[in-house]
Scaffold this motif. Structure first.
Motif, short mmCIF file in Angstrom:
data_model
loop_
_atom_site.label_atom_id
_atom_site.label_comp_id
_atom_site.label_asym_id
_atom_site.label_seq_id
_atom_site.Cartn_x
_atom_site.Cartn_y
_atom_site.Cartn_z
N UNK A 114 127.44 -3.23 -52.24
CA UNK A 114 128.67 -3.78 -51.66
C UNK A 114 129.05 -5.05 -52.39
N UNK A 115 130.23 -5.05 -53.00
CA UNK A 115 130.75 -6.28 -53.59
C UNK A 115 131.65 -6.91 -52.53
N UNK A 116 131.13 -7.91 -51.85
CA UNK A 116 131.86 -8.57 -50.77
C UNK A 116 131.20 -8.29 -49.43
N UNK A 117 130.85 -9.37 -48.71
CA UNK A 117 130.18 -9.24 -47.40
C UNK A 117 131.05 -9.81 -46.29
N UNK A 137 122.46 -2.95 -51.56
CA UNK A 137 122.51 -4.25 -52.23
C UNK A 137 123.80 -4.96 -51.81
N UNK A 138 123.63 -6.21 -51.37
CA UNK A 138 124.77 -7.00 -50.86
C UNK A 138 125.07 -8.12 -51.85
N UNK A 139 126.31 -8.16 -52.32
CA UNK A 139 126.69 -9.16 -53.32
C UNK A 139 127.78 -10.06 -52.74
N UNK A 140 127.51 -11.36 -52.66
CA UNK A 140 128.52 -12.31 -52.19
C UNK A 140 128.02 -13.72 -52.46
N UNK A 141 128.92 -14.60 -52.91
CA UNK A 141 128.52 -15.98 -53.19
C UNK A 141 128.93 -16.93 -52.07
N UNK A 142 129.70 -16.43 -51.10
CA UNK A 142 130.30 -17.31 -50.08
C UNK A 142 129.37 -17.63 -48.92
N UNK A 164 126.50 -15.64 -46.69
CA UNK A 164 126.91 -14.37 -46.06
C UNK A 164 125.93 -13.24 -46.36
N UNK A 165 125.57 -13.08 -47.64
CA UNK A 165 124.75 -11.91 -47.99
C UNK A 165 123.37 -11.99 -47.35
N UNK A 166 122.83 -13.24 -47.20
CA UNK A 166 121.48 -13.37 -46.61
C UNK A 166 121.50 -13.05 -45.12
N UNK A 167 122.52 -13.53 -44.42
CA UNK A 167 122.59 -13.27 -42.97
C UNK A 167 122.83 -11.78 -42.73
N UNK A 168 123.71 -11.20 -43.55
CA UNK A 168 123.99 -9.77 -43.39
C UNK A 168 122.73 -8.94 -43.65
N UNK A 169 121.97 -9.33 -44.69
CA UNK A 169 120.71 -8.62 -45.00
C UNK A 169 119.76 -8.69 -43.81
N UNK A 203 129.36 2.21 -55.62
CA UNK A 203 129.67 0.79 -55.50
C UNK A 203 130.92 0.68 -54.63
N UNK A 204 130.87 -0.18 -53.62
CA UNK A 204 132.02 -0.36 -52.73
C UNK A 204 132.63 -1.73 -53.02
N UNK A 205 133.91 -1.72 -53.35
CA UNK A 205 134.59 -2.99 -53.58
C UNK A 205 135.30 -3.41 -52.30
N UNK A 206 134.74 -4.45 -51.66
CA UNK A 206 135.33 -4.96 -50.43
C UNK A 206 135.58 -6.45 -50.56
N UNK A 207 135.90 -6.88 -51.78
CA UNK A 207 136.23 -8.29 -52.04
C UNK A 207 137.64 -8.31 -52.61
N UNK A 208 138.35 -9.44 -52.42
CA UNK A 208 139.76 -9.43 -52.84
C UNK A 208 140.10 -10.53 -53.84
N UNK A 209 139.11 -11.01 -54.63
CA UNK A 209 139.44 -12.05 -55.60
C UNK A 209 140.32 -11.47 -56.71
N UNK A 210 141.16 -12.33 -57.30
CA UNK A 210 142.14 -11.87 -58.30
C UNK A 210 141.45 -11.21 -59.49
N UNK A 211 141.92 -10.04 -59.87
CA UNK A 211 141.43 -9.37 -61.07
C UNK A 211 140.14 -8.58 -60.89
#
Ligand SMILES: [Zn+2]
Length: 343
Positions: A114-117, A137-142, A164-169, A203-211
């Motif tokens: 998951x790209x975006x938590x 696998x959870x990917x997020x920097x926020x 976010x990714x640690x709490x979600x995990x 791979x699931x894209x659930x993030x909305x950053x530009x590009x």
């Protein structure tokens, strides 16, 4: 199964397995046979029962048995174990005629990234993890903010400020210890960031950053990884396309989102400015709807059962009007990204 009569018709099952019978002479044998199958029976025993109890000819009895045999109404004797964690979804997989044990095994052998938590990442990851997908696998920097709590339901007040990714995990592990959950606290800003991701079945894209969409598409086409776009556009819950490189068109084959006018630099710049100021009206129910429909497709794809609705098309549910919208992602043989992969 459920069975019932309404408006002069017998409904044998409901939903995708539903068959409707106007001929009331069939009701008696159909209802009696449905009851007979509540205990383990061979089809031969069932046909003999119909001949004996309903006075049907052997040929007619065989026809009625065939309705049950071919209609996904029956499950193998002993295959439903209520104490099993996955027993209720196993009945759901059988609605598509799938062998539920095989589906569960395929899910257990799958890895989803998951790209975006955020809202969608929360809801989809908990759905897939509790369904028994083996690796997440959870990917997020926020970090979690108070304003996230209206839709990112696995986070609580006491989690504000945490990654976010640690709490979600933590939440996924507490719900299903069978699932291996990994986290990557990192922003995906270029292709080298994506190249560092582990191999995945989806791979699931659930993030909305530009590009990010174009980057993910390029990465997934290069690595031949299936990926699913999930988002919302104002009040439209959007899922798809599910892109399978080499089988479907990709995100770059034809524009799926509104573009700036070509050859007019001034209007192009203005549109960029306007869109940069846009703040998405993120709302719990719309997040839930996109997440629910995308989760169903992700499970169908990984578990290989039923029909994946978003395969090669972007679907939107207009929540204020309750209507469906769709855009096919038609493969373009000259696509600079996926053209060389196309058959
Ligand atoms: Zn393409």
């Amino acid at each position: 199964m459920r069975i019932g009569i309404q408006d002069g018709q017998l409904f044998l099952g409901f939903g995708s397995i539903q068959r409707v019978f106007d001929d009331s002479s069939l009701w008696d044998p159909l209802i009696r046979l449905a009851d007979h199958y509540s205990a383990p029976r061979t089809h031969g025993e069932a046909a003999a029962f119909l001949e004996r109890e309903c006075g049907l000819s052997p040929g007619r009895a065989e026809e009625i048995v065939e309705i049950f045999r071919s209609g996904h109404y029956l499950i193998p004797a002993g295959s439903y174990r209520p104490e099993d964690r996955y027993s209720r979804p196993s009945l759901f997989y059988r609605l598509s005629g799938a062998d539920s044990q095989e589906v569960q095994k395929r899910l257990a052998d799958s890895h989803i990234v998951f790209l975006g938590c955020g809202g969608i990442g929360n809801l989809m990851s908990v759905t897939l993890a509790t369904a028994g997908v083996g690796q997440v696998t959870l990917v997020d920097a926020d970090h979690i903010e108070k304003s996230n709590l209206t839709r990112q339901y696995l986070f609580t007040e006491s989690d504000v400020g945490a990654a976010k990714c640690e709490v979600l995990a933590r939440e996924l592990r507490s719900r299903n210890p069978d699932v291996e959950v990994c986290t990557i606290r990192r922003r995906m800003t270029d292709l080298s960031d994506l190249a560092a991701l582990p191999e995945a079945d989806l791979l699931v894209l659930s993030a909305d950053s530009t590009g990010i969409t174009e980057l993910v598409n390029a990465h997934c086409v290069t690595t031949e990884t299936a990926w699913l776009n999930v988002c919302y556009v104002n009040d439209i819950a959007v899922w798809g396309p599910l892109i399978v490189p080499g089988k479907t068109g990709c995100w770059s084959c034809r524009p799926l989102t509104a573009q700036a006018p070509s050859g007019n630099a001034e209007l192009d710049a203005l549109i960029s400015c306007i869109n940069r100021r846009y703040q998405a009206p993120s709302h719990g129910p719309t997040n839930m709807l996109s997440s629910a429909l995308a989760s169903l497709d992700a499970l169908k794809y990984l578990g290989d059962f039923g029909f994946v609705q978003s395969l090669g098309r972007r679907v939107g549910v207009w929540t204020h009007e309750l209507r469906l919208d769709e855009q096919p992602s038609i493969p373009d043989p000259d696509c600079p990204t996926c053209g060389p992969l196309q058959p």
